[in-house]
Design a protein around this motif. Structure first.
Motif, PDB file in Angstrom:
ATOM      1  N   ILE A 266       0.854  -1.188   0.000  1.00 33.26           N
ATOM      2  CA  ILE A 266       0.000   0.000   0.000  1.00 33.26           C
ATOM      3  C   ILE A 266       0.889   1.237   0.000  1.00 33.26           C
ATOM      4  O   ILE A 266       1.862   1.306   0.761  1.00 33.26           O
ATOM      5  CB  ILE A 266      -0.923  -0.002   1.229  1.00 33.26           C
ATOM      6  CG1 ILE A 266      -1.776  -1.268   1.230  1.00 33.26           C
ATOM      7  CG2 ILE A 266      -1.807   1.251   1.261  1.00 33.26           C
ATOM      8  CD1 ILE A 266      -2.415  -1.578   2.560  1.00 33.26           C
ATOM      9  N   VAL A 267       0.565   2.198  -0.836  1.00 41.63           N
ATOM     10  CA  VAL A 267       1.381   3.409  -0.965  1.00 41.63           C
ATOM     11  C   VAL A 267       0.568   4.628  -0.541  1.00 41.63           C
ATOM     12  O   VAL A 267      -0.555   4.833  -1.011  1.00 41.63           O
ATOM     13  CB  VAL A 267       1.885   3.598  -2.411  1.00 41.63           C
ATOM     14  CG1 VAL A 267       2.756   4.853  -2.505  1.00 41.63           C
ATOM     15  CG2 VAL A 267       2.658   2.371  -2.874  1.00 41.63           C
ATOM     16  N   THR A 268       1.142   5.418   0.337  1.00 42.25           N
ATOM     17  CA  THR A 268       0.556   6.684   0.762  1.00 42.25           C
ATOM     18  C   THR A 268       1.710   7.638   1.047  1.00 42.25           C
ATOM     19  O   THR A 268       2.857   7.335   0.708  1.00 42.25           O
ATOM     20  CB  THR A 268      -0.347   6.477   1.995  1.00 42.25           C
ATOM     21  OG1 THR A 268      -0.991   7.704   2.334  1.00 42.25           O
ATOM     22  CG2 THR A 268       0.441   5.974   3.179  1.00 42.25           C
ATOM     23  N   ASN A 269       1.444   8.784   1.663  1.00 41.04           N
ATOM     24  CA  ASN A 269       2.548   9.681   2.019  1.00 41.04           C
ATOM     25  C   ASN A 269       3.216   9.224   3.308  1.00 41.04           C
ATOM     26  O   ASN A 269       2.594   8.550   4.139  1.00 41.04           O
ATOM     27  CB  ASN A 269       2.052  11.120   2.165  1.00 41.04           C
ATOM     28  CG  ASN A 269       1.736  11.735   0.818  1.00 41.04           C
ATOM     29  OD1 ASN A 269       0.614  11.670   0.347  1.00 41.04           O
ATOM     30  ND2 ASN A 269       2.739  12.329   0.175  1.00 41.04           N
ATOM     31  N   ASN A 270       4.476   9.602   3.495  1.00 41.77           N
ATOM     32  CA  ASN A 270       5.240   9.068   4.626  1.00 41.77           C
ATOM     33  C   ASN A 270       4.618   9.389   5.983  1.00 41.77           C
ATOM     34  O   ASN A 270       4.663   8.577   6.900  1.00 41.77           O
ATOM     35  CB  ASN A 270       6.695   9.547   4.573  1.00 41.77           C
ATOM     36  CG  ASN A 270       6.822  11.051   4.373  1.00 41.77           C
ATOM     37  OD1 ASN A 270       5.864  11.802   4.523  1.00 41.77           O
ATOM     38  ND2 ASN A 270       8.027  11.492   4.031  1.00 41.77           N
ATOM     39  N   PHE A 271       4.007  10.570   6.137  1.00 47.43           N
ATOM     40  CA  PHE A 271       3.416  10.920   7.427  1.00 47.43           C
ATOM     41  C   PHE A 271       2.191  10.057   7.740  1.00 47.43           C
ATOM     42  O   PHE A 271       1.780   9.933   8.897  1.00 47.43           O
ATOM     43  CB  PHE A 271       3.021  12.404   7.449  1.00 47.43           C
ATOM     44  CG  PHE A 271       1.944  12.794   6.475  1.00 47.43           C
ATOM     45  CD1 PHE A 271       0.605  12.581   6.765  1.00 47.43           C
ATOM     46  CD2 PHE A 271       2.269  13.367   5.260  1.00 47.43           C
ATOM     47  CE1 PHE A 271      -0.392  12.925   5.855  1.00 47.43           C
ATOM     48  CE2 PHE A 271       1.280  13.726   4.355  1.00 47.43           C
ATOM     49  CZ  PHE A 271      -0.054  13.500   4.651  1.00 47.43           C
ATOM     50  N   HIS A 272       1.613   9.450   6.721  1.00 49.62           N
ATOM     51  CA  HIS A 272       0.379   8.679   6.857  1.00 49.62           C
ATOM     52  C   HIS A 272       0.624   7.178   6.874  1.00 49.62           C
ATOM     53  O   HIS A 272      -0.297   6.385   7.144  1.00 49.62           O
ATOM     54  CB  HIS A 272      -0.548   9.046   5.681  1.00 49.62           C
ATOM     55  CG  HIS A 272      -1.916   8.449   5.753  1.00 49.62           C
ATOM     56  ND1 HIS A 272      -2.464   7.708   4.728  1.00 49.62           N
ATOM     57  CD2 HIS A 272      -2.866   8.483   6.717  1.00 49.62           C
ATOM     58  CE1 HIS A 272      -3.674   7.308   5.057  1.00 49.62           C
ATOM     59  NE2 HIS A 272      -3.946   7.766   6.251  1.00 49.62           N
ATOM     60  N   ALA A 273       1.866   6.760   6.629  1.00 49.30           N
ATOM     61  CA  ALA A 273       2.156   5.343   6.394  1.00 49.30           C
ATOM     62  C   ALA A 273       1.846   4.467   7.599  1.00 49.30           C
ATOM     63  O   ALA A 273       1.199   3.420   7.462  1.00 49.30           O
ATOM     64  CB  ALA A 273       3.610   5.172   5.969  1.00 49.30           C
ATOM     65  N   PHE A 274       2.303   4.846   8.799  1.00 53.34           N
ATOM     66  CA  PHE A 274       2.115   3.970   9.956  1.00 53.34           C
ATOM     67  C   PHE A 274       0.641   3.855  10.324  1.00 53.34           C
ATOM     68  O   PHE A 274       0.144   2.778  10.618  1.00 53.34           O
ATOM     69  CB  PHE A 274       2.940   4.483  11.139  1.00 53.34           C
ATOM     70  CG  PHE A 274       2.853   3.597  12.349  1.00 53.34           C
ATOM     71  CD1 PHE A 274       2.866   2.224  12.224  1.00 53.34           C
ATOM     72  CD2 PHE A 274       2.759   4.139  13.620  1.00 53.34           C
ATOM     73  CE1 PHE A 274       2.771   1.395  13.345  1.00 53.34           C
ATOM     74  CE2 PHE A 274       2.675   3.335  14.742  1.00 53.34           C
ATOM     75  CZ  PHE A 274       2.672   1.957  14.595  1.00 53.34           C
ATOM     76  N   ARG A 275      -0.075   4.984  10.313  1.00 50.92           N
ATOM     77  CA  ARG A 275      -1.506   4.916  10.624  1.00 50.92           C
ATOM     78  C   ARG A 275      -2.237   4.078   9.581  1.00 50.92           C
ATOM     79  O   ARG A 275      -3.139   3.289   9.908  1.00 50.92           O
ATOM     80  CB  ARG A 275      -2.104   6.313  10.694  1.00 50.92           C
ATOM     81  CG  ARG A 275      -3.592   6.289  11.051  1.00 50.92           C
ATOM     82  CD  ARG A 275      -4.168   7.682  11.140  1.00 50.92           C
ATOM     83  NE  ARG A 275      -5.610   7.628  11.124  1.00 50.92           N
ATOM     84  CZ  ARG A 275      -6.399   8.414  10.426  1.00 50.92           C
ATOM     85  NH1 ARG A 275      -5.876   9.357   9.655  1.00 50.92           N
ATOM     86  NH2 ARG A 275      -7.703   8.303  10.463  1.00 50.92           N
ATOM     87  N   ALA A 276      -1.872   4.241   8.307  1.00 46.28           N
ATOM     88  CA  ALA A 276      -2.491   3.421   7.264  1.00 46.28           C
ATOM     89  C   ALA A 276      -2.203   1.946   7.501  1.00 46.28           C
ATOM     90  O   ALA A 276      -3.054   1.081   7.231  1.00 46.28           O
ATOM     91  CB  ALA A 276      -1.980   3.855   5.891  1.00 46.28           C
ATOM     92  N   ALA A 277      -1.008   1.640   8.015  1.00 45.52           N
ATOM     93  CA  ALA A 277      -0.668   0.247   8.320  1.00 45.52           C
ATOM     94  C   ALA A 277      -1.554  -0.292   9.441  1.00 45.52           C
ATOM     95  O   ALA A 277      -2.015  -1.443   9.384  1.00 45.52           O
ATOM     96  CB  ALA A 277       0.806   0.152   8.717  1.00 45.52           C
ATOM     97  N   LEU A 278      -1.794   0.520  10.473  1.00 40.59           N
ATOM     98  CA  LEU A 278      -2.688   0.109  11.555  1.00 40.59           C
ATOM     99  C   LEU A 278      -4.099  -0.151  11.018  1.00 40.59           C
ATOM    100  O   LEU A 278      -4.766  -1.117  11.404  1.00 40.59           O
ATOM    101  CB  LEU A 278      -2.738   1.192  12.634  1.00 40.59           C
ATOM    102  CG  LEU A 278      -1.422   1.506  13.365  1.00 40.59           C
ATOM    103  CD1 LEU A 278      -1.627   2.668  14.340  1.00 40.59           C
ATOM    104  CD2 LEU A 278      -0.903   0.289  14.105  1.00 40.59           C
TER     105      LEU A 278
END
Length: 337
Positions: A266-278
């Motif tokens: 999954i690709v998003t912006n770096n500031f959003h990556a960890f929350r998107a992973a959760l």
């Protein structure tokens, strides 16, 4: 020695959690606790240093603890002003400014309580410092692990690369933030395709049509890629979603229909990556999240917003802890009164 032992225990829990699933906020807390107790252990060993060096280390620690939050507050305020100038006065753009002012306010209240020798203000300021300390600890855990998570290598090949949408300019054009995600998604796709060993992955452009948009985000995203030479037959459009949760759920449906049991990146912006992973873990999506670059000035407010969302996701625990800290403060006020 006890602190070092506790640090080792939390480091072990962190390692186990990392092996089980990288996409757990518990991993961030375990790592934070391990570092905290390691620091306490090192601090307890300061008195064993040669004469003169002990005093120097203690002075440096006091300066960091005393001036560090004030410097941080100043930087947050400066960033908040820059965000307003560049991005407008939307509430989300005011977060770094509000955080900086909040820190300064708590310290100002503490100074006033000391100068006035007010027990009430003293207890209130201590209570606020306890809550601020708890929230700050979680924030540091979040930022530290998010930084680490963003630099973890992909464990295996993937069947899909899912790029999350983020809104369009003028209702139909891809903005720089989304272009950064698409460029990163293409890089990941090409890296996976170059590995060979099976069918090349498919790229899922995920994003529906907002009320102010002339077409679904996924269609504009696909057009952006095709205009730059990406093979159109390797693109799939998920055009129903309105939120990140729907991005993940609807993309999962699309992937399961085409390749059951598929693994994705999954690709998003770096500031959003960890929350998107959760969120991906919660949605049952089998995939790791990678981030694309974001303008430096945008990062503080965006990170605070992401942390606030995660904090509220675990609100039962976090608000209970904050309530206990406030209750301790009220008990202290009753005792001193």
């Amino acid at each position: 020695m006890i602190a070092f032992g506790v640090s080792a225990l939390f480091l072990l829990l962190f390692g186990v959690g990392l092996l089980r699933d990288r996409r757990r906020f518990g991993n961030a807390v375990y790592l934070g606790l391990a570092v905290t107790f390691l620091g306490l252990g090192l601090l307890s060993a300061v008195d064993t240093l040669p004469p003169g060096l002990t005093e120097t280390v203690l002075v440096l620690i006091l300066l960091v603890l005393g001036l560090g939050p004030l410097v941080l507050a100043g930087l947050l305020c400066a960033n908040g002003v820059k965000m307003v100038r560049k991005e407008g006065r939307r509430p989300a753009n005011l977060l770094s400014l509000l955080a900086g002012l909040g820190i300064l306010g708590v310290f100002a209240l503490t100074v006033v309580a000391v100068l006035l020798r007010s027990r009430v203000l003293g207890v209130v300021s201590v209570t606020l410092l306890l809550v601020l300390g708890y929230v700050s600890f979680l924030f540091v855990c979040f930022v530290g692990y998010a930084f680490l998570y963003g630099r973890m290598r992909l464990r295996r090949d993937a069947d899909f690369v899912v790029v999350l949408g983020s809104g369009l300019i003028g209702g139909r054009r891809v903005p720089p933030l989304l272009a950064s995600r698409l460029d990163r998604g293409r890089q990941v796709y090409e890296r996976l395709a170059a590995r060979g060993g099976g069918a090349p992955p498919l790229l899922v452009a995920s994003g529906g049509q907002g009320p102010d948009e002339e077409l679904p985000e996924s269609h504009a995203m696909a057009a952006y890629l095709v205009e730059r030479g990406f093979p159109e037959e390797r693109i799939r459009r998920e055009d129903r979603s309105r939120t990140t949760e729907e991005n993940l759920l609807f993309s999962k449906e699309l992937m399961e229909a085409e390749r059951p049991g598929a693994h994705c990146v999954i690709v998003t912006n770096n500031f959003h990556a960890f929350r998107a992973a959760l969120m991906a873990r919660k949605a049952g999506v089998d995939g790791q999240v990678v981030g694309s670059p974001t303008a430096a000035y945008f990062w503080p407010s965006a990170t605070i917003r992401e942390f606030a969302a995660v904090f509220l996701e675990y609100r039962a625990v976090n608000l209970t802890v904050c309530a206990v800290l406030v209750a301790i403060g009220c008990l202290g006020l009753a005792v001193t009164g």
